[in-house]
Design a protein around this motif. Structure first.
Motif, PDB file in Angstrom:
ATOM      1  N   PHE A 185       0.871  -1.173   0.000  1.00  0.00           N
ATOM      2  CA  PHE A 185       0.000   0.000   0.000  1.00  0.00           C
ATOM      3  C   PHE A 185       0.909   1.225   0.000  1.00  0.00           C
ATOM      4  N   CYS A 186       0.982   1.906  -1.140  1.00  0.00           N
ATOM      5  CA  CYS A 186       1.925   3.021  -1.268  1.00  0.00           C
ATOM      6  C   CYS A 186       1.224   4.365  -1.452  1.00  0.00           C
ATOM      7  N   GLY A 187      -0.028   4.456  -1.080  1.00  0.00           N
ATOM      8  CA  GLY A 187      -0.747   5.725  -1.118  1.00  0.00           C
ATOM      9  C   GLY A 187      -1.561   5.879  -2.396  1.00  0.00           C
ATOM     10  N   PRO A 188      -2.682   6.625  -2.324  1.00  0.00           N
ATOM     11  CA  PRO A 188      -3.193   7.308  -1.134  1.00  0.00           C
ATOM     12  C   PRO A 188      -3.680   6.317  -0.069  1.00  0.00           C
ATOM     13  N   ASN A 189      -3.954   6.827   1.116  1.00  0.00           N
ATOM     14  CA  ASN A 189      -4.349   5.956   2.226  1.00  0.00           C
ATOM     15  C   ASN A 189      -5.743   6.272   2.746  1.00  0.00           C
ATOM     16  N   ILE A 190      -6.586   6.816   1.875  1.00  0.00           N
ATOM     17  CA  ILE A 190      -7.947   7.191   2.272  1.00  0.00           C
ATOM     18  C   ILE A 190      -8.887   6.010   2.054  1.00  0.00           C
ATOM     19  N   ILE A 191      -9.463   5.491   3.126  1.00  0.00           N
ATOM     20  CA  ILE A 191     -10.505   4.458   3.029  1.00  0.00           C
ATOM     21  C   ILE A 191     -11.845   5.159   3.118  1.00  0.00           C
ATOM     22  N   ASP A 192     -12.510   5.316   1.986  1.00  0.00           N
ATOM     23  CA  ASP A 192     -13.802   6.023   1.959  1.00  0.00           C
ATOM     24  C   ASP A 192     -14.905   5.075   2.424  1.00  0.00           C
ATOM     25  N   HIS A 193     -14.844   4.734   3.695  1.00  0.00           N
ATOM     26  CA  HIS A 193     -15.781   3.790   4.288  1.00  0.00           C
ATOM     27  C   HIS A 193     -15.837   4.062   5.788  1.00  0.00           C
ATOM     28  N   VAL A 194     -16.751   3.371   6.475  1.00  0.00           N
ATOM     29  CA  VAL A 194     -16.861   3.539   7.925  1.00  0.00           C
ATOM     30  C   VAL A 194     -16.046   2.494   8.675  1.00  0.00           C
ATOM     31  N   VAL A 195     -15.636   1.421   7.980  1.00  0.00           N
ATOM     32  CA  VAL A 195     -14.813   0.366   8.584  1.00  0.00           C
ATOM     33  C   VAL A 195     -13.737  -0.034   7.596  1.00  0.00           C
ATOM     34  N   CYS A 196     -12.745  -0.775   8.098  1.00  0.00           N
ATOM     35  CA  CYS A 196     -11.725  -1.345   7.204  1.00  0.00           C
ATOM     36  C   CYS A 196     -12.332  -2.552   6.505  1.00  0.00           C
ATOM     37  N   ASP A 197     -12.634  -2.393   5.236  1.00  0.00           N
ATOM     38  CA  ASP A 197     -13.362  -3.395   4.462  1.00  0.00           C
ATOM     39  C   ASP A 197     -12.483  -3.855   3.303  1.00  0.00           C
ATOM     40  N   PRO A 198     -12.620  -5.098   2.852  1.00  0.00           N
ATOM     41  CA  PRO A 198     -11.732  -5.584   1.784  1.00  0.00           C
ATOM     42  C   PRO A 198     -11.838  -4.813   0.486  1.00  0.00           C
ATOM     43  N   GLY A 199     -13.046  -4.386   0.112  1.00  0.00           N
ATOM     44  CA  GLY A 199     -13.209  -3.661  -1.148  1.00  0.00           C
ATOM     45  C   GLY A 199     -12.332  -2.426  -1.231  1.00  0.00           C
ATOM     46  N   PRO A 200     -12.463  -1.469  -0.298  1.00  0.00           N
ATOM     47  CA  PRO A 200     -11.602  -0.282  -0.327  1.00  0.00           C
ATOM     48  C   PRO A 200     -10.122  -0.604  -0.180  1.00  0.00           C
ATOM     49  N   LEU A 201      -9.780  -1.641   0.596  1.00  0.00           N
ATOM     50  CA  LEU A 201      -8.378  -2.000   0.766  1.00  0.00           C
ATOM     51  C   LEU A 201      -7.776  -2.515  -0.538  1.00  0.00           C
ATOM     52  N   PHE A 202      -8.531  -3.339  -1.278  1.00  0.00           N
ATOM     53  CA  PHE A 202      -8.051  -3.797  -2.583  1.00  0.00           C
ATOM     54  C   PHE A 202      -7.854  -2.616  -3.532  1.00  0.00           C
ATOM     55  N   ALA A 203      -8.754  -1.635  -3.433  1.00  0.00           N
ATOM     56  CA  ALA A 203      -8.658  -0.470  -4.318  1.00  0.00           C
ATOM     57  C   ALA A 203      -7.432   0.381  -4.004  1.00  0.00           C
ATOM     58  N   LEU A 204      -6.970   0.359  -2.746  1.00  0.00           N
ATOM     59  CA  LEU A 204      -5.826   1.169  -2.349  1.00  0.00           C
ATOM     60  C   LEU A 204      -4.489   0.474  -2.586  1.00  0.00           C
ATOM     61  N   ALA A 205      -4.516  -0.829  -2.841  1.00  0.00           N
ATOM     62  CA  ALA A 205      -3.263  -1.563  -3.039  1.00  0.00           C
ATOM     63  C   ALA A 205      -2.551  -1.082  -4.294  1.00  0.00           C
ATOM     64  N   CYS A 206      -1.213  -1.111  -4.243  1.00  0.00           N
ATOM     65  CA  CYS A 206      -0.411  -0.636  -5.379  1.00  0.00           C
ATOM     66  C   CYS A 206      -0.467  -1.593  -6.558  1.00  0.00           C
ATOM     67  N   VAL A 207      -0.750  -2.852  -6.281  1.00  0.00           N
ATOM     68  CA  VAL A 207      -0.784  -3.859  -7.347  1.00  0.00           C
ATOM     69  C   VAL A 207      -2.138  -4.554  -7.336  1.00  0.00           C
ATOM     70  N   SER A 208      -2.500  -5.054  -8.497  1.00  0.00           N
ATOM     71  CA  SER A 208      -3.744  -5.814  -8.606  1.00  0.00           C
ATOM     72  C   SER A 208      -3.518  -7.226  -8.081  1.00  0.00           C
TER      73      SER A 208
END
Length: 326
Positions: free
Chosen positions: A183-206
């Motif tokens: 995870f190399c940025g940005p680090n904004i999780i546009d959610h109310v909890v740490c959820d897999p969907g937003p985390l996958f979207a923030l990862a540097c690689v697919s």
């Protein structure tokens, strides 16, 4: 819509020289970035909901524990379910409440994945307990003569322990795999909890394989248990409709009605959120769906059970020390 405020903080430089990337060591849980007055209103609303959820589920767990007459398999499972709900809602809501009053809304990298882990593992244990309750109702109604010999206290304890252990092991591997992603940025999780969907979207690689693995486990946990519950209650319905006594039919239906209502609330929202990731839910809708199964369902569970069950109402009156409270 509330205006979103983007922040990029908590970046830690890679130790390798000449690297142009930075790794995230904390996230920003965006939540609901609204005006301060709305934030205070939501904080008050969610605090009240959280307090009522803890009080309701805690009251049922204590009542079932204190009343010796209710130390039966069905109520043992229900007491564990209420106890689990307390921890389930506590895995996310306190941090959510803190963020309403905080400007940074940050959560550490380890804290995010711990929240992710406990939220999903407790949710899986909840699904398993609902399945065990359905199995118990099947044995009690469809195999009444064999029920005392099958559903012993020893088996009840084994099933409860199995639900907790399997729940905490089910998502362990995918959560570890996701936490190892860069995870190399940005680090904004546009959610109310740490959820897999937003985390996958923030990862540097697919990571399509890890994504598929995660959603496959979610689907198995949700659909597998749901189909078992539907199958159990189909057999229960056939047995109840075949009873000659209307009194017996009413009694058996009443013991199953509350459980089916809770199952409908729980699985309805879970299926929409985690079994259909390709439907393209909007960010706002994802937050509302998450709040529904993270806060609303645990709030209504004690109400459903206490309003539908005379034995629980009697036990609650006994604990509270007054028959006029409930």
């Amino acid at each position: 819509m509330c205006p979103l405020t983007l922040q990029v903080t908590g970046l830690m430089s890679v130790s390798e020289p000449n690297s142009s990337f930075a790794f995230v060591n904390e996230f920003i849980l965006q939540g609901f970035s609204c005006e301060w007055t709305i934030q205070i209103f939501l904080f008050s609303l969610f605090t009240t909901t959280y307090a009522l959820t803890i009080t309701g589920n805690g009251g049922i767990a204590c009542a079932l524990w204190c009343d010796q007459r209710l130390h039966t398999p069905m109520y043992m499972f229900l007491g564990n379910f209420s106890f689990l709900e307390i921890w389930y809602v506590s895995s996310t809501v306190p941090k959510m409440l803190v963020n309403f009053l905080s400007e940074k809304k940050n959560i550490s990298f380890a804290g995010c994945f711990l929240q992710f882990y406990f939220f999903f593992c407790l949710g899986t244990s909840e699904c398993l307990l609902l399945t065990v309750i359905a199995f118990d109702r099947y044995l009690a109604i469809c195999r009444p003569l064999h029920y005392p010999n099958i559903m012993t206290g020893h088996l009840c304890a084994k099933l409860v322990i199995l639900c907790w252990v399997c729940g905490f092991l089910w998502f362990l591997i995918p959560i570890v795999l996701i936490s190892q992603m860069p995870f190399c940025g940005p680090n904004i999780i546009d959610h109310v909890v740490c959820d897999p969907g937003p985390l996958f979207a923030l990862a540097c690689v697919s990571a399509p394989r890890i994504q598929l693995f995660c959603y496959t486990l979610s689907s198995l946990a949700i659909f597998g248990n749901f189909l078992f519950i539907i199958g159990s209650y189909t057999l229960v319905l056939e047995a109840v409709l075949g009873m000659p006594s209307s009194t017996g039919r009413h009694k058996d239906f009443s013991t199953c009605r509350s459980h089916l209502a809770v199952v409908s609330l729980c699985y309805g929202s879970l299926m929409v959120m985690y079994v259909s990731p390709g439907l393209g839910h909007s960010t706002g809708m994802q937050k509302i769906e998450t709040l529904f199964y993270a806060m609303v369902t645990p709030l209504f569970n004690p109400l459903i059970y206490s309003l539908q069950n005379k034995e629980i109402k009697t036990a609650l009156r006994k604990v509270l020390g007054s028959s006029n409270i409930i």
